[in-house]
Design an enzyme around this catalytic site. Structure first.
Site, PDB file in Angstrom:
ATOM      1  N   LYS A  53       0.591  -1.763   0.583  1.00 20.20           N
ATOM      2  CA  LYS A  53      -0.214   0.175   0.346  1.00 20.20           C
ATOM      3  C   LYS A  53       0.982   1.469  -0.071  1.00 20.20           C
ATOM      4  CE  LYS A  53      -3.711  -2.471   2.053  1.00 20.20           C
ATOM      5  NZ  LYS A  53      -3.851  -3.335   3.294  1.00 20.20           N
ATOM      6  N   GLN A  97      -4.941  -1.765   9.319  1.00 23.27           N
ATOM      7  CA  GLN A  97      -4.494  -3.309   8.687  1.00 23.27           C
ATOM      8  C   GLN A  97      -5.046  -4.869  10.005  1.00 23.27           C
ATOM      9  OE1 GLN A  97      -3.477  -3.674   5.897  1.00 23.27           O
ATOM     10  NE2 GLN A  97      -4.163  -5.842   6.195  1.00 23.27           N
ATOM     11  N   ASP A 120     -11.688   1.590   3.285  1.00 25.81           N
ATOM     12  CA  ASP A 120     -11.777   0.325   3.318  1.00 25.81           C
ATOM     13  C   ASP A 120     -12.928   0.148   3.570  1.00 25.81           C
ATOM     14  OD1 ASP A 120      -9.675  -1.571   2.819  1.00 25.81           O
ATOM     15  OD2 ASP A 120      -9.621  -1.546   5.968  1.00 25.81           O
TER      16      ASP A 120
END
Ligand code: NAP
Length: 284
Positions: A53, A97, A120
């Site tokens: 990322k 994460q 997300d």
């Protein structure tokens, strides 16, 4: 006749190039999209995902921050980091994460991310917005699936879409998005009876169950578009999808491979969400 292969890797690359160019134009106006990623602990797979990322952010020309916190970080400390990032004007997207260490309640942390920075798209508020059709950042893998269907030249409107799998991160949101695209949607799961009969009526078949090669040609209507979300590591070390690709190749009209299908779209959509969040903040 052999199915058209939907090249997710190439499509994701095209999207990334579009984002990179748009970012260049935004920078001329003083707008720099920013993504903050928070990693707690030393899980090696998570470290690889976070590294990817970070690298992709740099390629896009984004501002990128990675907050690597020790395994023993408390929930309160993590919530304080999220609160800081919520207030940070250089950060338009926040991604924590997953999975988090067991002593931290994931839900509490995801809930704490400001909805306009929830790139997300997993928070209850983003999920609610998706269901009622309000503007929101869409969860990345489901959004990537819709983009693949579109770029394969298929309009879901009026089509019968069958989604196999009902997880909160793939099955349910992808079904909602297909409904938003005016498809007629059926959701199957582990308790569904006669799944073969249902799936084989689908014009669009999306499979997200996490069982290697479980869906063979008997589940596929001739000419259907088949989107395989599954990523399964075989004993041989190779990756396989949930769909038996070789078996379905001459039945489907179009099909995604694994690897190189849905997978690369997820990170491209994360970048797109960050760009979107930055544009919204700047009123562009
Ligand atoms: P999950 O949370 O384990 O959910 C699996 C779903 O499939 C459940 O709803 C389950 O039904 C259903 N299911 C399991 N076996 C089934 C069967 N034999 N027949 C019908 N339904 C069945 O999995 P997930 O997180 O959605 O992930 C699914 C797959 O997608 C995994 O391989 C994962 O690695 C992959 N994935 C890929 C990406 C990407 O970027 N490419 C992103 C996310 C996930 P019940 O609800 O009844 O238990």
């Amino acid at each position: 006749m052999s199915a058209k292969v939907i090249e997710g890797k190439r499509i994701a690359q095209e999207i990334r190039e579009e984002i990179r160019q748009e970012t260049e134009r935004l920078k001329e106006r003083g707008i720099v999209p920013g993504l903050a990623v928070v990693l707690v602990g030393g899980d090696p797979a998570s470290a690889v995902y976070v590294g990817n990322k970070e690298k992709t952010c740099k390629e896009m020309g984004f501002h990128s921050e990675v907050h690597r916190l020790p395994e023993e970080t408390t929930q309160e400390q993590l919530l304080a980091v999220v609160a800081d990032l919520n207030r940070n004007d250089a950060v338009h997207g926040i991604l924590v994460q997953l999975p988090l260490p067991k002593h931290i309640a994931e839900k509490a942390v995801i809930d704490a991310i400001a909805v306009e920075k929830d790139v997300d798209g997993f928070s209850p508020q983003s999920t609610g917005n998706l269901v009622i059709g309000d503007e929101s950042l869409l969860p990345c893998t489901p959004a990537g699936i819709i983009e693949l269907i579109r770029r394969a030249g298929v309009d879901p409107a009026g089509k019968h879409a069958v989604v196999i799998g009902r997880s909160n991160i793939v099955g349910k949101p992808v079904a909602m998005l297909l409904l938003r695209e005016n498809a007629t949607v059926t959701i199957c799961h582990s308790r569904t009876e006669n799944m073969e009969a249902i799936a084989s009526q689908a014009d669009i078949l999306v499979v997200a169950i996490g069982k290697p090669k479980a869906i063979g040609r008997r589940y596929v209507k001739p000419g259907a578009i088949v989107i395989d979300v599954g990523v399964n590591r075989l004993e041989s070390g190779k990756l396989a999808g949930d769909v038996d690709y070789d078996e379905c190749l001459d039945v489907a009209g179009a099909i995604t491979p694994v690897p190189g299908g849905v997978g690369p779209m997820t990170i491209a959509m994360l970048m797109q969400n960050t760009l979107k969040a930055a544009k919204r903040k700047a009123g562009v």
